[in-house]
Motif scaffolding. Structure first.
Motif, short mmCIF file in Angstrom:
data_model
loop_
_atom_site.label_atom_id
_atom_site.label_comp_id
_atom_site.label_asym_id
_atom_site.label_seq_id
_atom_site.Cartn_x
_atom_site.Cartn_y
_atom_site.Cartn_z
N SER A 149 -5.30 -8.40 52.47
CA SER A 149 -5.32 -7.61 51.31
C SER A 149 -5.96 -5.70 51.58
N ARG A 150 -6.65 -5.67 50.12
CA ARG A 150 -7.39 -4.22 50.75
C ARG A 150 -8.52 -4.15 50.28
N GLU A 151 -9.32 -3.92 50.31
CA GLU A 151 -10.87 -3.68 50.17
C GLU A 151 -11.39 -1.84 50.06
N ASN A 152 -11.68 -1.31 48.70
CA ASN A 152 -11.42 -0.50 48.40
C ASN A 152 -10.37 0.80 49.24
N SER A 153 -10.18 1.37 50.32
CA SER A 153 -9.24 2.02 50.89
C SER A 153 -8.73 1.57 51.85
N SER A 154 -9.85 0.40 53.01
CA SER A 154 -9.63 -0.43 53.83
C SER A 154 -8.40 -1.71 53.68
N LEU A 155 -8.02 -1.27 54.53
CA LEU A 155 -6.94 -2.59 55.27
C LEU A 155 -7.47 -4.12 55.75
#
Length: 186
Positions: free
Chosen positions: A137-143
């Protein structure tokens, strides 16, 4: 929805007019891009598209972190469409669940610079997309590996019960006579 190649430059401009979201990712990918990361991004963008009721996710190559088009040589060949880009659909599918793959691969120029846009379908109903068995998933722009609350949101999806909805266009002739008889007896 598959788009016309001529629509893609304006679509990319509109996607870049906003910050990266959980369903849009872009990378420079000047010459290449790590295949493992590509698979993880596919899983994440697919899952996030489902959670956000988006038509699809987008992964763009040839775009900087500052949302400027820089061009890419990712799987570039003399002829278009690139055979290497077309093969990407099969290569990705081998490592995903539910027989998913890229909805479409677009190769086009924006302001004279080559851009590759990967259109990623949302994950299937109540089944997160996994890359090599792991949902991302994505958390803001992080993977990130998909957290439990997002997994539960996908697993817990239920289809709407159409039989409980009012249909203003339906008439008595639309009802099954046996079903009406059964209901009256009960």
């Amino acid at each position: 929805m598959i788009r016309q190649l001529s629509e893609m430059p304006s679509l990319v401009r509109s996607l870049l007019a906003d910050v990266e979201t959980e369903v849009v990712e872009h990378k420079e990918a000047k010459r290449n891009f790590d295949f493992e990361k590509l698979g993880k991004y596919f899983s994440a963008l697919s899952n996030e598209a489902n959670l956000r009721n988006a038509e699809c996710g987008w992964f763009l190559f040839g775009v900087t972190d500052k949302r400027k088009i820089c061009g890419t040589a990712y799987r570039k060949e003399e002829r278009r469409p690139s055979v290497g880009l077309r093969a990407l659909k099969h290569e990705i599918a081998e490592n995903l669940n539910n027989d998913l793959t890229l909805e479409e691969v677009y190769e086009f120029d924006v302001d004279g610079k080559r851009v590759v846009a990967l259109q990623i379908p949302p994950c299937e109903f109540a089944s997160p997309t996994t890359w090599r068995g792991v949902p991302w998933s994505r958390e803001n722009s992080s993977l990130k590996e998909m957290p439990r609350f997002k997994l539960e949101a996908i697993w817990g999806q239920s289809r709407p019960d159409w039989s409980k909805r009012v249909s203003f266009e339906a008439g008595l002739d639309d009802l099954d006579a046996e079903a009406v008889k059964f209901a009256c007896e009960r």
